[in-house]
Enzyme design. Structure first.
Site, PDB file in Angstrom:
ATOM      1  N   TYR A   1     101.184  29.285  63.916  1.00  0.00           N
ATOM      2  CA  TYR A   1     100.823  29.015  62.500  1.00  0.00           C
ATOM      3  C   TYR A   1     101.900  30.059  61.703  1.00  0.00           C
ATOM      4  O   TYR A   1     102.741  29.491  60.889  1.00  0.00           O
ATOM      5  CB  TYR A   1      99.377  29.442  61.935  1.00  0.00           C
ATOM      6  CG  TYR A   1      99.202  28.989  60.476  1.00  0.00           C
ATOM      7  CD1 TYR A   1      98.980  27.814  59.762  1.00  0.00           C
ATOM      8  CD2 TYR A   1      98.928  29.942  59.685  1.00  0.00           C
ATOM      9  CE1 TYR A   1      98.844  27.322  58.811  1.00  0.00           C
ATOM     10  CE2 TYR A   1      98.629  29.592  58.153  1.00  0.00           C
ATOM     11  CZ  TYR A   1      98.643  28.438  57.824  1.00  0.00           C
ATOM     12  OH  TYR A   1      98.439  28.175  56.727  1.00  0.00           O
TER      13      TYR A   1
ATOM     14  N   PHE B   1      80.591  31.796  55.396  1.00  0.00           N
ATOM     15  CA  PHE B   1      79.612  32.423  54.670  1.00  0.00           C
ATOM     16  C   PHE B   1      78.572  31.587  53.872  1.00  0.00           C
ATOM     17  O   PHE B   1      77.360  31.980  53.944  1.00  0.00           O
ATOM     18  CB  PHE B   1      80.117  33.529  53.926  1.00  0.00           C
ATOM     19  CG  PHE B   1      80.706  34.641  54.673  1.00  0.00           C
ATOM     20  CD1 PHE B   1      80.786  34.935  55.918  1.00  0.00           C
ATOM     21  CD2 PHE B   1      81.236  35.880  53.824  1.00  0.00           C
ATOM     22  CE1 PHE B   1      81.323  35.854  56.608  1.00  0.00           C
ATOM     23  CE2 PHE B   1      81.829  37.054  54.475  1.00  0.00           C
ATOM     24  CZ  PHE B   1      81.668  37.226  55.861  1.00  0.00           C
TER      25      PHE B   1
ATOM     26  N   ASP C   1      94.183  40.107  63.465  1.00  0.00           N
ATOM     27  CA  ASP C   1      93.537  39.915  61.921  1.00  0.00           C
ATOM     28  C   ASP C   1      94.288  40.685  60.937  1.00  0.00           C
ATOM     29  O   ASP C   1      94.061  41.809  61.186  1.00  0.00           O
ATOM     30  CB  ASP C   1      92.065  39.913  62.113  1.00  0.00           C
ATOM     31  CG  ASP C   1      91.473  39.174  61.107  1.00  0.00           C
ATOM     32  OD1 ASP C   1      90.803  38.080  61.525  1.00  0.00           O
ATOM     33  OD2 ASP C   1      91.418  39.795  60.128  1.00  0.00           O
TER      34      ASP C   1
HETATM   35  P1  NAD Z   1      93.232  21.440  55.312  1.00  0.00           P
HETATM   36  O1  NAD Z   1      93.256  21.637  57.093  1.00  0.00           O
HETATM   37  O2  NAD Z   1      92.179  20.949  54.953  1.00  0.00           O
HETATM   38  O3  NAD Z   1      94.477  20.324  55.077  1.00  0.00           O
HETATM   39  C1  NAD Z   1      95.686  20.064  55.897  1.00  0.00           C
HETATM   40  C2  NAD Z   1      95.839  18.547  55.751  1.00  0.00           C
HETATM   41  O4  NAD Z   1      96.940  18.181  56.716  1.00  0.00           O
HETATM   42  C3  NAD Z   1      94.618  17.908  56.605  1.00  0.00           C
HETATM   43  O5  NAD Z   1      94.286  16.463  55.903  1.00  0.00           O
HETATM   44  C4  NAD Z   1      95.172  17.457  57.971  1.00  0.00           C
HETATM   45  O6  NAD Z   1      94.501  16.138  58.658  1.00  0.00           O
HETATM   46  C5  NAD Z   1      96.557  17.292  57.651  1.00  0.00           C
HETATM   47  N1  NAD Z   1      97.469  17.170  58.711  1.00  0.00           N
HETATM   48  C6  NAD Z   1      97.493  18.229  59.796  1.00  0.00           C
HETATM   49  N2  NAD Z   1      98.409  18.040  60.596  1.00  0.00           N
HETATM   50  C7  NAD Z   1      99.026  16.600  60.243  1.00  0.00           C
HETATM   51  C8  NAD Z   1     100.187  16.045  60.574  1.00  0.00           C
HETATM   52  N3  NAD Z   1     100.738  16.396  62.013  1.00  0.00           N
HETATM   53  N4  NAD Z   1     100.501  14.970  60.205  1.00  0.00           N
HETATM   54  C9  NAD Z   1      99.894  14.643  59.107  1.00  0.00           C
HETATM   55  N5  NAD Z   1      98.821  15.329  58.585  1.00  0.00           N
HETATM   56  C10 NAD Z   1      98.496  16.461  59.082  1.00  0.00           C
HETATM   57  O7  NAD Z   1      93.960  22.771  54.884  1.00  0.00           O
HETATM   58  P2  NAD Z   1      94.193  23.013  53.359  1.00  0.00           P
HETATM   59  O8  NAD Z   1      93.713  24.390  53.210  1.00  0.00           O
HETATM   60  O9  NAD Z   1      94.018  21.990  52.461  1.00  0.00           O
HETATM   61  O10 NAD Z   1      95.700  23.541  53.570  1.00  0.00           O
HETATM   62  C11 NAD Z   1      97.089  22.487  52.981  1.00  0.00           C
HETATM   63  C12 NAD Z   1      98.171  23.368  53.161  1.00  0.00           C
HETATM   64  O11 NAD Z   1      98.134  24.595  52.388  1.00  0.00           O
HETATM   65  C13 NAD Z   1      98.512  23.695  54.611  1.00  0.00           C
HETATM   66  O12 NAD Z   1     100.039  23.458  54.822  1.00  0.00           O
HETATM   67  C14 NAD Z   1      98.434  25.260  54.615  1.00  0.00           C
HETATM   68  O13 NAD Z   1      98.826  26.018  55.731  1.00  0.00           O
HETATM   69  C15 NAD Z   1      98.632  25.633  53.329  1.00  0.00           C
HETATM   70  N6  NAD Z   1      97.857  26.869  52.819  1.00  0.00           N
HETATM   71  C16 NAD Z   1      96.436  26.918  52.770  1.00  0.00           C
HETATM   72  C17 NAD Z   1      95.900  28.001  52.244  1.00  0.00           C
HETATM   73  C18 NAD Z   1      94.550  27.984  52.090  1.00  0.00           C
HETATM   74  O14 NAD Z   1      93.857  29.132  51.857  1.00  0.00           O
HETATM   75  N7  NAD Z   1      93.586  26.868  51.750  1.00  0.00           N
HETATM   76  C19 NAD Z   1      96.582  29.226  52.289  1.00  0.00           C
HETATM   77  C20 NAD Z   1      97.605  29.178  52.823  1.00  0.00           C
HETATM   78  C21 NAD Z   1      98.386  28.026  52.954  1.00  0.00           C
HETATM   79  N1  UDP Z   2      85.765  36.251  58.762  1.00  0.00           N
HETATM   80  C1  UDP Z   2      84.782  36.980  58.948  1.00  0.00           C
HETATM   81  N2  UDP Z   2      83.401  36.198  59.174  1.00  0.00           N
HETATM   82  C2  UDP Z   2      83.670  34.734  59.575  1.00  0.00           C
HETATM   83  C3  UDP Z   2      85.072  34.307  59.268  1.00  0.00           C
HETATM   84  C4  UDP Z   2      85.999  35.237  59.026  1.00  0.00           C
HETATM   85  O1  UDP Z   2      84.537  38.490  58.644  1.00  0.00           O
HETATM   86  O2  UDP Z   2      82.739  33.895  59.803  1.00  0.00           O
HETATM   87  C5  UDP Z   2      86.960  37.254  58.520  1.00  0.00           C
HETATM   88  C6  UDP Z   2      88.407  37.105  59.279  1.00  0.00           C
HETATM   89  O3  UDP Z   2      88.344  37.865  60.349  1.00  0.00           O
HETATM   90  C7  UDP Z   2      89.455  37.679  58.332  1.00  0.00           C
HETATM   91  C8  UDP Z   2      88.626  37.309  57.044  1.00  0.00           C
HETATM   92  O4  UDP Z   2      87.467  36.936  57.161  1.00  0.00           O
HETATM   93  O5  UDP Z   2      89.500  38.961  58.485  1.00  0.00           O
HETATM   94  C9  UDP Z   2      89.420  35.997  56.390  1.00  0.00           C
HETATM   95  O6  UDP Z   2      89.435  34.996  57.275  1.00  0.00           O
HETATM   96  P1  UDP Z   2      90.037  33.292  57.087  1.00  0.00           P
HETATM   97  O7  UDP Z   2      89.802  33.040  58.641  1.00  0.00           O
HETATM   98  O8  UDP Z   2      89.290  32.764  56.072  1.00  0.00           O
HETATM   99  O9  UDP Z   2      91.513  33.609  56.691  1.00  0.00           O
HETATM  100  P2  UDP Z   2      92.690  34.366  57.115  1.00  0.00           P
HETATM  101  O10 UDP Z   2      92.350  35.353  58.248  1.00  0.00           O
HETATM  102  O11 UDP Z   2      93.552  33.178  57.791  1.00  0.00           O
HETATM  103  O12 UDP Z   2      93.200  34.946  55.838  1.00  0.00           O
END
Ligand code: NAD
Ligand code: UDP
Ligand code: UDP
Length: 311
Positions: A145, A191, A273
């Protein structure tokens, strides 16, 4: 003027909110998704709108359409999902970026990339500013990722320098809200689901690690502002909510707001993490005149309400 806008990953959590917002603004929206983590439920209410089109397609394969703007969100975002098929995760970020940039280049469209705070890895500087290069393990279980998203940023900046593609790169920090996948393993959804079911709340490690949580409405607002801002402002720009909480604090708030009787249990911390994470959003404030408005408690209330209807 109506714009033709492609949203990849449009059936996901963030993508579905973005499609909705773009339709409200009078645009013609093309949602592309392979439904790996997204779902038709997220966009069912949009199907039937003549300005909304849905294509089942994997962005690792070329796509030929005619559009004015592209929001590239396709990529699983939660560790459980992106680690399920890590090779596909890297392909989605890298081949997906190449295809969408090739498309943007051909049709002269503006293109937004959903990058991530994960590009900073387990950061040594705090809060993180955009000029920090990050500390990422290239061979760990999060690398598919983190490194995929880092390579996508490289591609965006090379298409900008080499082919003059009109790019926008945002580094999104942890975002939550309605339509998160209930089983995607992210901390807020875990959570809340555990609290509502009266199950133990799983704290990984000591629970002293921190994250900064942004409510989805605030995030969609800044994404759209960024896309439509000056062509010269390409990013990367941090977007997120600087309010920083430990996972223990988050668990306490979820329990209090949901009126749950759940107890905390401690589980091993997954490898790599990050210990702390907080965006410096000075650049977004200055360039986009934006800052988040929704407090963690208000956002959690909305999200709890959503999960109550799902469980
Ligand atoms: P999500 O998993 O809900 O959405 C991702 C979408 O992309 C899904 O609908 C999935 O089916 C689709 N997808 C995955 N692989 C694909 C492919 N090869 N071709 C076409 N579609 C595909 O996640 P989200 O939280 O909505 O995240 C959306 C974007 O934002 C992602 O790129 C993610 O990396 C980025 N992002 C999200 C967060 C967050 O906290 N939600 C934080 C940082 C970055
Ligand atoms: N985490 C946790 N319990 C859970 C899921 C996640 O304590 O049931 C912790 C995880 O280890 C991380 C933080 O929560 O430290 C955020 O995790 P998440 O997967 O939401 O996002 P990311 O690590 O990608 O920021
Ligand atoms: N591409 C696409 N849709 C388009 C134009 C290009 O999916 O409308 C893909 C194309 O298949 C190629 C990638 O985008 O694999 C990169 O395109 P680019 O023109 O940059 O590179 P080239 O085709 O010269 O390899």
């Amino acid at each position: 003027m109506t714009k033709k806008i492609l949203v990849t990953g449009g059936a996901g959590f963030l993508g579905s909110h973005l499609c909705e917002r773009l339709l409200v603004e009078g645009n013609d929206v093309l949602c592309v998704d392979n439904f790996f983590t997204g779902s038709k439920d997220n966009i069912a209410h949009l199907i039937g709108n003549p300005y909304f089109e849905l294509i089942r397609h994997d962005v690792t394969f070329p796509l030929f359409v005619e559009v004015d703007q592209i929001y590239n969100l396709a990529c699983p975002a939660s560790p459980v999902h992106y680690q399920f098929d890590p090779v596909q995760t890297t392909k989605t970020s890298v081949h997906g970026a190449i295809n969408m940039l090739g498309l943007a280049k051909r049709v002269k469209a503006q293109i937004f990339q959903a990058s991530t705070s994960e590009v900073y890895g387990d950061p040594e500087i705090h809060p993180q500013t955009e000029d920090y290069w990050g500390r990422v393990n290239p061979i760990g279980i999060r690398s598919c990722y983190d490194e995929g998203k880092r390579c996508a940023e490289t591609l965006f900046f090379d298409y900008w320098r080499q082919h003059k593609v009109d790019i926008k790169v945002a580094r999104i920090f942890n975002t939550y809200g309605p339509r998160m996948h209930p089983n995607d393993g992210r901390v807020v959804s875990n959570f809340i689901v555990q609290a509502l079911k009266g199950e133990d709340i799983t704290i990984y490690g000591s629970g002293q690690q921190t994250r900064s949580f942004c409510y989805v409405d605030d995030l969609i607002e800044v994404i759209v502002r960024f896309m439509n801002a000056s062509k010269d402002f390409v990013g990367p720009v941090n977007i997120g909510n600087p309010g920083e909480f430990t996972m223990l604090e988050l668990a306490e708030r979820v329990i209090a707001l949901s009126g749950s009787k759940s107890k905390l249990v401690f589980k091993p911390l997954p490898s790599d993490d990050p210990k702390q994470r907080q965006p410096d959003i000075g650049l977004a404030k200055q360039e986009l005149d934006w800052e988040p408005k929704v407090s963690l408690d208000d956002g959690l209330r909305q999200t709890i309400k959503y999960f109550e209807t799902k469980i």
